[in-house]
Design an enzyme around this catalytic site. Structure first.
Site, PDB file in Angstrom:
ATOM      1  N   HIS A 101      22.000 -14.302  -1.844  1.00 31.29           N
ATOM      2  CA  HIS A 101      21.713 -13.758  -3.179  1.00 31.29           C
ATOM      3  C   HIS A 101      23.080 -13.548  -3.825  1.00 31.29           C
ATOM      4  O   HIS A 101      24.053 -13.243  -3.123  1.00 31.29           O
ATOM      5  CB  HIS A 101      21.038 -12.390  -3.115  1.00 31.29           C
ATOM      6  CG  HIS A 101      19.741 -12.326  -2.381  1.00 31.29           C
ATOM      7  ND1 HIS A 101      19.652 -12.173  -1.028  1.00 31.29           N
ATOM      8  CD2 HIS A 101      18.467 -12.349  -2.833  1.00 31.29           C
ATOM      9  CE1 HIS A 101      18.387 -12.113  -0.662  1.00 31.29           C
ATOM     10  NE2 HIS A 101      17.633 -12.229  -1.744  1.00 31.29           N
ATOM     11  N   ASP A 104      24.875 -10.565  -2.587  1.00 30.36           N
ATOM     12  CA  ASP A 104      25.308 -10.550  -1.172  1.00 30.36           C
ATOM     13  C   ASP A 104      26.758 -10.992  -1.083  1.00 30.36           C
ATOM     14  O   ASP A 104      27.465 -10.658  -0.132  1.00 30.36           O
ATOM     15  CB  ASP A 104      24.517 -11.543  -0.311  1.00 30.36           C
ATOM     16  CG  ASP A 104      23.036 -11.303  -0.352  1.00 30.36           C
ATOM     17  OD1 ASP A 104      22.630 -10.146  -0.496  1.00 30.36           O
ATOM     18  OD2 ASP A 104      22.288 -12.303  -0.244  1.00 30.36           O
ATOM     19  N   HIS A 271       5.886 -13.171   5.816  1.00 31.06           N
ATOM     20  CA  HIS A 271       5.110 -13.034   4.585  1.00 31.06           C
ATOM     21  C   HIS A 271       3.711 -13.616   4.776  1.00 31.06           C
ATOM     22  O   HIS A 271       2.740 -13.110   4.215  1.00 31.06           O
ATOM     23  CB  HIS A 271       5.803 -13.750   3.421  1.00 31.06           C
ATOM     24  CG  HIS A 271       7.152 -13.190   3.080  1.00 31.06           C
ATOM     25  ND1 HIS A 271       7.923 -13.665   2.050  1.00 31.06           N
ATOM     26  CD2 HIS A 271       7.859 -12.169   3.631  1.00 31.06           C
ATOM     27  CE1 HIS A 271       9.049 -12.974   1.976  1.00 31.06           C
ATOM     28  NE2 HIS A 271       9.042 -12.073   2.945  1.00 31.06           N
ATOM     29  N   ASP A 296      11.676 -19.700   5.837  1.00 28.37           N
ATOM     30  CA  ASP A 296      12.408 -18.501   6.241  1.00 28.37           C
ATOM     31  C   ASP A 296      11.899 -18.143   7.632  1.00 28.37           C
ATOM     32  O   ASP A 296      10.770 -17.653   7.808  1.00 28.37           O
ATOM     33  CB  ASP A 296      12.197 -17.345   5.247  1.00 28.37           C
ATOM     34  CG  ASP A 296      13.267 -17.357   4.155  1.00 28.37           C
ATOM     35  OD1 ASP A 296      14.010 -18.353   4.061  1.00 28.37           O
ATOM     36  OD2 ASP A 296      13.373 -16.372   3.406  1.00 28.37           O
ATOM     37  N   ASP A 307       7.338  -6.001   6.279  1.00 32.63           N
ATOM     38  CA  ASP A 307       8.175  -7.173   6.549  1.00 32.63           C
ATOM     39  C   ASP A 307       9.284  -6.757   7.515  1.00 32.63           C
ATOM     40  O   ASP A 307      10.348  -6.323   7.083  1.00 32.63           O
ATOM     41  CB  ASP A 307       8.756  -7.591   5.181  1.00 32.63           C
ATOM     42  CG  ASP A 307       9.226  -9.024   5.124  1.00 32.63           C
ATOM     43  OD1 ASP A 307       8.950  -9.774   6.071  1.00 32.63           O
ATOM     44  OD2 ASP A 307       9.856  -9.391   4.121  1.00 32.63           O
ATOM     45  N   ASP A 309      10.984  -8.591   9.531  1.00 36.97           N
ATOM     46  CA  ASP A 309      12.071  -9.584   9.580  1.00 36.97           C
ATOM     47  C   ASP A 309      12.725  -9.669  10.962  1.00 36.97           C
ATOM     48  O   ASP A 309      13.958  -9.563  11.088  1.00 36.97           O
ATOM     49  CB  ASP A 309      13.159  -9.254   8.533  1.00 36.97           C
ATOM     50  CG  ASP A 309      12.728  -9.592   7.117  1.00 36.97           C
ATOM     51  OD1 ASP A 309      11.715 -10.297   6.950  1.00 36.97           O
ATOM     52  OD2 ASP A 309      13.411  -9.141   6.172  1.00 36.97           O
TER      53      ASP A 309
HETATM   54  C1  XLS Z   1      12.146 -10.516   1.156  1.00 37.87           C
HETATM   55  C2  XLS Z   1      12.486 -11.928   1.041  1.00 37.87           C
HETATM   56  C3  XLS Z   1      13.902 -12.220   0.579  1.00 37.87           C
HETATM   57  C4  XLS Z   1      14.006 -13.642   0.126  1.00 37.87           C
HETATM   58  C5  XLS Z   1      15.151 -13.938  -0.747  1.00 37.87           C
HETATM   59  O1  XLS Z   1      11.123 -10.152   1.705  1.00 37.87           O
HETATM   60  O2  XLS Z   1      12.199 -12.548   2.252  1.00 37.87           O
HETATM   61  O3  XLS Z   1      14.805 -11.935   1.576  1.00 37.87           O
HETATM   62  O4  XLS Z   1      14.033 -14.509   1.214  1.00 37.87           O
HETATM   63  O5  XLS Z   1      15.164 -13.160  -1.888  1.00 37.87           O
HETATM   64 NI    NI Z   2      12.718 -14.488   2.826  1.00 41.23          NI
HETATM   65 NI    NI Z   3      10.837 -11.306   3.643  1.00 43.42          NI
END
Ligand code: XLS
Ligand code: NI
Ligand code: NI
Length: 438
Positions: A101, A104, A271, A296, A307, A309
């Site tokens: 981003h 970032d 997601h 992703d 999320d 991650d």
């Molecule tokens: C958030 C998203 C984000 C996107 C990019 O949940 O996964 O990280 O990948 O903005």
């Molecule tokens: Ni993402």
């Molecule tokens: Ni995400």
């Protein structure tokens, strides 16, 4: 030059028997699987935000990991140290791509002109430091959810002024993505949604979001961006209702606003599960619509509702995902580890363990998916399942040459059909196991 990860050597492939924590057990970049090198099947990417930025801050406590890389966070010196550390990290793992981003890369200033100047400076620095390496950008994006001005979204905002700031960020992020050789540009609509219909005009907001995307395409093409634009669907979090709920919703939206030629999907595993789907479901829906772009690569926790991650370690899911990717003929994008270490895994070494896990999981998924296709029993079963459509009446249905009356007459003449053939799910699951654990 400073070495940031002194305790970590270059990570090499040593095979499944290896107990070296700093070695790949399955990811062997040059090994050929299903006609292509692993590294060509799996263009892995590092997410700048999680890997170089996230310190483990959560709602209940401060960070546990030190990501200062010897500099003071919030400064350009720190921004540059992140570049240096990131490049060392990618080189040691043999990763060729990164995703970012705008914010970032540099700390955001109060004045957008200063932020843009910083972005010019850092992108020059990245180009200089990656010269002579294979490291390049997979995709870029603008963070249009963190700053308070985006409290009602970016494209979906109620403020025309804020809308212009979103446009300015997209423009700059596109400039930087093109400058860094990015393959794609992502829209993740984190705040493109709403909390309550009591104060929301959904049609108005969706039209504005589509318009922002259309403007981005026009501008991107005008500066020579030939890659794909992506929507990254997510059903909720941070907003209660997000417009890009899942792949099917996002694809319908793109078609409605004539954006489907320029956009594909960036599917994130976590997601998908938040939307009540499997990862492979989202990949399949994207693929059959010609819109499987990028991934992703992470995983969620079924016991938690957000999320999380996490780095992917579920080999069943990775295998199912790679089956979809192989059947679709690969990705035009790549596999971005939009994933972070768990908060107690807070050392620099943990950053490497996480990537080794993720890369090995997808390598294993790739090998097993290729073996399942090679085995052929799944594909054979699929053919059998729909075999009745090879009959005369079946063919007429398929090529749309029979009327409703004709089909009805056929049914009435038969009086009662036989049941469809068994789905044989448990048999197929045991086939998958027998390939997985051969
Ligand atoms: C958030 C998203 C984000 C996107 C990019 O949940 O996964 O990280 O990948 O903005
Ligand atoms: Ni993402
Ligand atoms: Ni995400």
């Amino acid at each position: 030059m400073t070495e940031f990860f002194k305790n970590v050597p270059e990570i090499k492939y040593e095979g499944p028997e290896s107990t070296n924590p700093f070695a790949f057990k399955y990811y062997n970049a040059e090994e050929v699987v299903a006609g292509k090198k692993m590294k060509e099947h799996l263009p892995f990417a590092m997410a700048w935000w999680h890997n170089l930025g996230a310190t483990g801050v959560d709602m209940f406590g401060m960070g546990t990991a030190d990501k200062s890389f010897g500099a003071t966070p919030g400064t350009m010196e720190h921004a540059k140290a992140k570049v240096d550390a990131g490049i060392e990290f990618m080189k040691k793992l043999g990763i060729e791509y990164y995703c970012f981003h705008d914010v970032d890369l540099v700390p955001e200033a109060d004045d957008i002109n200063e932020t843009n100047r910083r972005l010019d400076e850092i992108s020059d620095y990245i180009l200089e430091k990656t010269k002579g390496t294979n490291i390049k950008c997979l995709w870029g994006t603008a963070n249009m959810f963190g700053n308070p001005r985006y409290m009602n979204g970016a494209g979906s905002t109620s403020s025309a002024d804020v809308y212009c700031f979103a446009a300015a960020q997209v423009k700059k992020a596109l400039d930087i993505t093109v400058k860094l050789g990015g393959r794609g540009y992502v829209f993740w609509g984190g705040r493109e949604g709403y909390e309550t219909l009591l104060n929301t005009d959904v049609k108005f907001e969706q039209e504005n979001i589509a318009n922002l995307m259309r403007l981005a395409v026009e501008y991107g093409r005008s500066i020579g961006f030939t890659g794909d634009f992506y929507i990254e669907p997510k059903p909720k979090e941070p907003m209660k209702h997000q417009y890009d709920f899942d792949a099917a919703t996002a694809i319908g939206f793109l078609r409605q606003y004539g954006l489907d030629k320029d956009f594909k999907m960036n599917i994130e595993a976590n997601h998908a599960t938040l939307a009540g789907h499997t990862f492979e479901h989202e990949l399949r829906i994207s693929a059959i619509n010609g819109m499987l772009g990028s991934i992703d690569a992470n995983q969620g926790d079924m016991l938690l509702g957000w999320d999380t991650d996490e780095f992917p370690y579920d080999v069943y899911t990775a295998t199912n995902a790679m089956l979809e990717v192989l059947r679709a003929g690969g990705l035009t994008g790549g596999f971005n580890f939009d994933a972070k270490n768990r908060r107690p895994s807070n050392t620099p070494e943990d950053m490497f363990y996480a990537f080794i896990l993720g890369m090995d999981t997808f390598a294993l998924g790739l090998k097993k998916a290729a073996a399942i296709l090679e085995d052929g029993r799944l594909e054979e079963n699929l053919k059998k399942k729909y075999e009745s459509f090879n009959s005369e009446i079946g063919q007429k249905i398929r090529n749309h040459s029979a009327s409703l009356e004709e089909l009805s007459d056929y049914a009435c003449a038969m009086k009662k059909p036989e049941l469809p053939v068994s789905g044989r799910q448990e048999y197929l699951q045991s086939v998958v196991n027998s390939v997985l654990f051969k």
